[in-house]
Design a protein around this motif. Structure first.
Motif, PDB file in Angstrom:
ATOM      1  N   LYS A 165      -2.908  13.279   3.034  1.00  0.00           N
ATOM      2  CA  LYS A 165      -2.642  11.980   1.946  1.00  0.00           C
ATOM      3  C   LYS A 165      -2.099  12.325   1.074  1.00  0.00           C
ATOM      4  CE  LYS A 165      -6.418   9.849   3.985  1.00  0.00           C
ATOM      5  NZ  LYS A 165      -6.738   8.624   5.185  1.00  0.00           N
ATOM      6  N   THR A 187      -2.522   6.867   5.339  1.00  0.00           N
ATOM      7  CA  THR A 187      -2.917   7.227   4.234  1.00  0.00           C
ATOM      8  C   THR A 187      -3.965   6.320   4.029  1.00  0.00           C
ATOM      9  OG1 THR A 187      -0.447   7.317   3.771  1.00  0.00           O
ATOM     10  CG2 THR A 187      -1.863   6.803   1.563  1.00  0.00           C
ATOM     11  N   ASN A 188      -3.993   4.840   4.227  1.00  0.00           N
ATOM     12  CA  ASN A 188      -5.543   3.897   4.135  1.00  0.00           C
ATOM     13  C   ASN A 188      -6.303   3.967   5.020  1.00  0.00           C
ATOM     14  OD1 ASN A 188      -4.119   3.043   1.365  1.00  0.00           O
ATOM     15  ND2 ASN A 188      -2.130   2.936   2.496  1.00  0.00           N
ATOM     16  N   HIS A 222       3.886   7.069   1.023  1.00  0.00           N
ATOM     17  CA  HIS A 222       4.750   8.131   1.058  1.00  0.00           C
ATOM     18  C   HIS A 222       5.487   8.624   2.237  1.00  0.00           C
ATOM     19  CE1 HIS A 222       1.417   9.616  -1.842  1.00  0.00           C
ATOM     20  NE2 HIS A 222       0.671   9.082  -1.599  1.00  0.00           N
ATOM     21  N   TYR A 282     -11.874  11.372   0.873  1.00  0.00           N
ATOM     22  CA  TYR A 282     -10.931  11.784   2.159  1.00  0.00           C
ATOM     23  C   TYR A 282     -10.875  12.841   3.417  1.00  0.00           C
ATOM     24  CZ  TYR A 282      -8.427   8.386  -0.689  1.00  0.00           C
ATOM     25  OH  TYR A 282      -7.394   6.722  -1.814  1.00  0.00           O
ATOM     26  N   ALA A 331      -9.389   0.768   0.587  1.00  0.00           N
ATOM     27  CA  ALA A 331      -8.593   1.839   0.174  1.00  0.00           C
ATOM     28  C   ALA A 331      -7.985   1.237  -0.559  1.00  0.00           C
ATOM     29  CB  ALA A 331      -7.438   0.661   1.510  1.00  0.00           C
ATOM     30  N   MET A 332      -7.847   1.017  -1.834  1.00  0.00           N
ATOM     31  CA  MET A 332      -7.793   0.821  -3.719  1.00  0.00           C
ATOM     32  C   MET A 332      -8.828   1.646  -3.725  1.00  0.00           C
ATOM     33  SD  MET A 332      -5.657  -0.992  -4.020  1.00  0.00           S
ATOM     34  CE  MET A 332      -4.654  -1.759  -1.640  1.00  0.00           C
ATOM     35  N   MET A 333     -10.009   2.936  -3.300  1.00  0.00           N
ATOM     36  CA  MET A 333     -11.145   3.434  -3.513  1.00  0.00           C
ATOM     37  C   MET A 333     -10.065   5.179  -3.872  1.00  0.00           C
ATOM     38  SD  MET A 333     -14.365   2.946  -2.813  1.00  0.00           S
ATOM     39  CE  MET A 333     -14.511   3.410  -0.980  1.00  0.00           C
ATOM     40  N   SER A 334      -9.592   5.863  -5.117  1.00  0.00           N
ATOM     41  CA  SER A 334      -9.312   6.893  -5.370  1.00  0.00           C
ATOM     42  C   SER A 334     -10.514   7.667  -4.892  1.00  0.00           C
ATOM     43  CB  SER A 334      -8.962   6.661  -6.381  1.00  0.00           C
ATOM     44  OG  SER A 334     -10.122   7.097  -7.390  1.00  0.00           O
ATOM     45  N   HIS A 335      -9.490   9.199  -4.337  1.00  0.00           N
ATOM     46  CA  HIS A 335     -10.383   9.974  -3.704  1.00  0.00           C
ATOM     47  C   HIS A 335     -11.162  11.187  -4.692  1.00  0.00           C
ATOM     48  CE1 HIS A 335     -11.000  13.967  -1.701  1.00  0.00           C
ATOM     49  NE2 HIS A 335     -10.787  14.453  -3.222  1.00  0.00           N
ATOM     50  N   PHE A 350      -1.135  14.496  -1.631  1.00  0.00           N
ATOM     51  CA  PHE A 350      -1.267  14.079  -3.588  1.00  0.00           C
ATOM     52  C   PHE A 350      -2.053  15.447  -3.185  1.00  0.00           C
ATOM     53  CE2 PHE A 350      -5.100  12.020  -2.570  1.00  0.00           C
ATOM     54  CZ  PHE A 350      -6.334  13.007  -3.002  1.00  0.00           C
ATOM     55  N   LEU A 393       0.149  -1.176   0.019  1.00  0.00           N
ATOM     56  CA  LEU A 393       0.241  -0.107   0.180  1.00  0.00           C
ATOM     57  C   LEU A 393       1.049   0.757  -0.269  1.00  0.00           C
ATOM     58  CD1 LEU A 393      -2.512  -1.015   2.764  1.00  0.00           C
ATOM     59  CD2 LEU A 393      -3.538  -1.224   0.152  1.00  0.00           C
ATOM     60  N   GLN A 394       0.227   2.832  -0.616  1.00  0.00           N
ATOM     61  CA  GLN A 394       0.876   3.690  -0.926  1.00  0.00           C
ATOM     62  C   GLN A 394       1.233   4.011   0.786  1.00  0.00           C
ATOM     63  OE1 GLN A 394      -0.819   5.707  -3.345  1.00  0.00           O
ATOM     64  NE2 GLN A 394       1.112   6.174  -5.064  1.00  0.00           N
TER      65      GLN A 394
HETATM   66  C1  LIG Z   1      -5.687   4.670   0.015  1.00  0.00           C
HETATM   67  S1  LIG Z   1      -4.995   4.964  -1.252  1.00  0.00           S
HETATM   68  C2  LIG Z   1      -5.408   5.019  -2.716  1.00  0.00           C
HETATM   69  C3  LIG Z   1      -4.754   3.329  -2.900  1.00  0.00           C
HETATM   70  C4  LIG Z   1      -3.745   3.937  -3.684  1.00  0.00           C
HETATM   71  N1  LIG Z   1      -3.833   4.247  -4.696  1.00  0.00           N
HETATM   72  C5  LIG Z   1      -2.665   2.635  -3.525  1.00  0.00           C
HETATM   73  O1  LIG Z   1      -2.067   2.264  -4.239  1.00  0.00           O
HETATM   74  O2  LIG Z   1      -2.206   1.875  -2.861  1.00  0.00           O
HETATM   75  C6  LIG Z   1      -4.566   6.883  -1.378  1.00  0.00           C
HETATM   76  C7  LIG Z   1      -3.027   7.202  -2.649  1.00  0.00           C
HETATM   77  O3  LIG Z   1      -3.737   6.913  -3.249  1.00  0.00           O
HETATM   78  C8  LIG Z   1      -3.280   8.151  -4.168  1.00  0.00           C
HETATM   79  N2  LIG Z   1      -5.076   8.935  -4.504  1.00  0.00           N
HETATM   80  C9  LIG Z   1      -5.799   8.741  -3.925  1.00  0.00           C
HETATM   81  N3  LIG Z   1      -6.860   9.427  -4.609  1.00  0.00           N
HETATM   82  C10 LIG Z   1      -6.171  10.142  -5.207  1.00  0.00           C
HETATM   83  C11 LIG Z   1      -6.458  11.543  -6.923  1.00  0.00           C
HETATM   84  N4  LIG Z   1      -7.435  11.912  -6.771  1.00  0.00           N
HETATM   85  N5  LIG Z   1      -5.549  12.467  -7.319  1.00  0.00           N
HETATM   86  C12 LIG Z   1      -4.104  11.670  -6.979  1.00  0.00           C
HETATM   87  N6  LIG Z   1      -3.482  10.773  -6.139  1.00  0.00           N
HETATM   88  C13 LIG Z   1      -4.335   9.438  -5.611  1.00  0.00           C
HETATM   89  C14 LIG Z   1      -2.502   9.206  -3.234  1.00  0.00           C
HETATM   90  O4  LIG Z   1      -1.107   8.822  -4.025  1.00  0.00           O
HETATM   91  C15 LIG Z   1      -3.491   8.954  -1.791  1.00  0.00           C
HETATM   92  O5  LIG Z   1      -2.049   8.406  -1.111  1.00  0.00           O
END
Ligand SMILES: C[S@@+](CC[C@H](N)C(=O)[O-])C[C@H]1O[C@@H](n2cnc3c(N)ncnc32)[C@H](O)[C@@H]1O
Length: 464
Positions: free
Chosen positions: A245, A167-168, A124, A227, A188-192, A247, A121-122
């Motif tokens: 988060k 982050t998650n 940062h 988020y 947690a894979m859902m983007s924002h 980003f 998982l991301q």
């Molecule tokens: C809960 S994680 C989502 C899963 C993550 N993408 C992963 O691969 O593990 C949240 C991270 O996803 C990315 N992310 C989610 N939504 C985004 C968005 N609307 N724009 C840019 N980055 C986003 C950011 O790096 C954020 O910190």
């Protein structure tokens, strides 16, 4: 039979008792004297006595001076109280800081396969490394795990799980409103997105996350969560997302200077009747410009204005409608009627102006009308920013129907409206309530109020 006693120095049989405790006996004064330093230490100023009335009880074995130390004892058994705040299981001190280590620790203790999954998982960490929060974690988490618990983890690994959690994690609320944080791997894979297309609740017993779409999501389109707070303005949401988060959000709403026509971050131009909007909302230092006369305002001036208004709201007594109405009055010529601060205050008022059906007659008509007006305005905002089957819309619809029923009944009773108008309002309220129920039925905390509303509305219709 008399016990034979022995001198503790020479182990010969002895008959000279210690004048103080009468327990120790010596063969001679000389040996009593030489034993004195040790014996003084052994002698207890208290001993256990027994009586029929008290059973065992404690008595002084000698005269005790004021302030004298009489007992020092290690625990026989030790543990937390039955009802307790979180405490250290070693020292029982309140554990508010160190409790924060438990979730990171659970991550560190995961079995290898799950640990790999977690690390995937991301987090940062590089961006977070020197932030004040992570300086805090070095004390609150790293130090406790490494120095107090003496566990063999590297600082970097500990901070990395903190970063992955930050982050998650979802903020979880359980059956007794207990709060926790959890990672749900798939969710947690859902983007924002600042106008997301899902919402979630938690099973209060199992703490499972339950995810719902809030609007139609065509095949291939992302499922998004927020988020941050949907009702904040773009500057505030983007700043929060950057810090929390890591980003820069560039969703459709963030990219639109008017935030879908709500002007949630705008103030009125002091030169004309226009509104000041960012020239590039994705750049936090870009100038702001009046959409009518073109007058420029610097970004930091806008940020400062926003902070002043936020601190004013923080200083308001949020349970006092007069204070909130005072705020709306003060800012009516400065802020757009759907500026995020105005939305916040109007929503607080829709909650304050609530009333039970039974006491509806006592509620001042003016306040009921205000509640209806705000609910309608906010529902129009929700159509733009938080559309579909969202919790906020559900709550607004519930509030609106409640206010409509109370207002119509009161006005009819006072012969201010006809029976036809009463009926029309009750019909409208029925539609709102049906929609609110279909939205809120999945929210355990809110759906409990639904049967009461339905029963009362049915009664009102029946009594027509
Ligand atoms: C809960 S994680 C989502 C899963 C993550 N993408 C992963 O691969 O593990 C949240 C991270 O996803 C990315 N992310 C989610 N939504 C985004 C968005 N609307 N724009 C840019 N980055 C986003 C950011 O790096 C954020 O910190």
């Amino acid at each position: 039979m008399t016990d034979v006693k022995y001198c503790p120095i020479c182990t010969k049989s002895a008959s000279l008792p210690c004048s103080s405790c009468k327990n120790a006996v010596y063969c001679s004064q000389e040996h009593q004297l030489s034993h004195s330093p040790e014996h003084k230490h052994q002698r207890s100023p208290v001993k256990v006595a027994f009586s029929e009335k008290y059973g065992r009880y404690l008595i002084a074995t000698r005269d005790l001076k004021a302030g004298e130390l009489i007992l020092r004892e290690s625990p026989f058994i030790l543990g937390p109280k039955s009802f307790t705040l979180p405490v250290c299981l070693g020292c029982h001190r309140e554990f508010s800081k160190a409790y924060g280590i438990l979730t990171p620790l659970r991550c560190l203790l995961l079995a290898n396969q799950d640990k790999d999954k977690l690390n995937y998982l991301q987090g940062h960490l590089q961006e977070r490394y020197n932030t004040p929060l992570y300086q805090g974690y070095r004390y609150g988490v790293v130090l406790v795990i490494k120095k107090m618990l003496k566990l063999p983890y590297e600082e970097e690994d500990i901070l990395n799980v903190c970063a992955i959690l930050d982050t998650n994690s979802f903020d979880v609320r359980g059956a007794s409103k207990q709060r926790a944080r959890a990672i749900y791997y798939q969710s947690a894979m859902m983007s924002h997105d600042c106008s997301p297309n899902t919402r979630h609740t938690f099973d209060p017993e199992t703490l499972e996350i339950i995810l719902y779409t809030t609007k139609f999501v065509p095949k291939g389109e992302s499922l998004t969560a927020t988020y941050t707070q949907t009702l904040w303005n773009t500057t505030r949401r983007r700043a929060h997302l950057k810090v929390a988060k890591c980003f820069d959000c560039s969703c459709n709403r963030c990219s639109d200077p008017t935030e879908f026509g709500t002007y949630a971050g705008s103030i009125k131009c002091s030169e004309c009747s226009g509104f000041i909007c960012s020239t590039n909302p994705l750049d936090c230092i870009a100038d702001w410009k009046c959409n009518n006369c073109g007058e420029i305002t610097l970004a930091n001036e806008m940020t400062w204005n926003d902070e002043v208004i936020r601190s004013e709201i923080r200083s308001l007594e949020l349970t006092d409608p007069n204070e909130l109405e005072g705020f709306l009055e003060r800012y009516k010529n400065t802020l757009h009627e759907t500026n995020s601060h105005v939305i916040e205050v109007k929503y607080a008022l829709t909650q304050l102006y609530s009333g039970e059906y039974g006491t509806a007659d006592k509620i001042i008509t003016e306040r009921l009308e205000r509640r209806i007006e705000f609910c309608r305005e906010l529902l129009a905002v929700a159509e733009k920013l938080d559309a579909g089957a969202t919790k906020w819309r559900g709550q607004l619809l519930l509030n609106l129907q409640e206010a409509l029923v109370a207002w119509a009944k009161k006005e009819f009773k006072q012969k201010n409206i006809t029976k036809t108008l009463l009926q029309e309002n009750l019909n409208m309220a029925t539609e709102y309530l049906k929609e609110a129920a279909s939205i809120l039925q999945v929210d355990r905390d809110l759906c409990t109020a639904l049967p009461k509303h339905m029963k009362n509305l049915k009664m009102a219709v029946k009594n027509l």
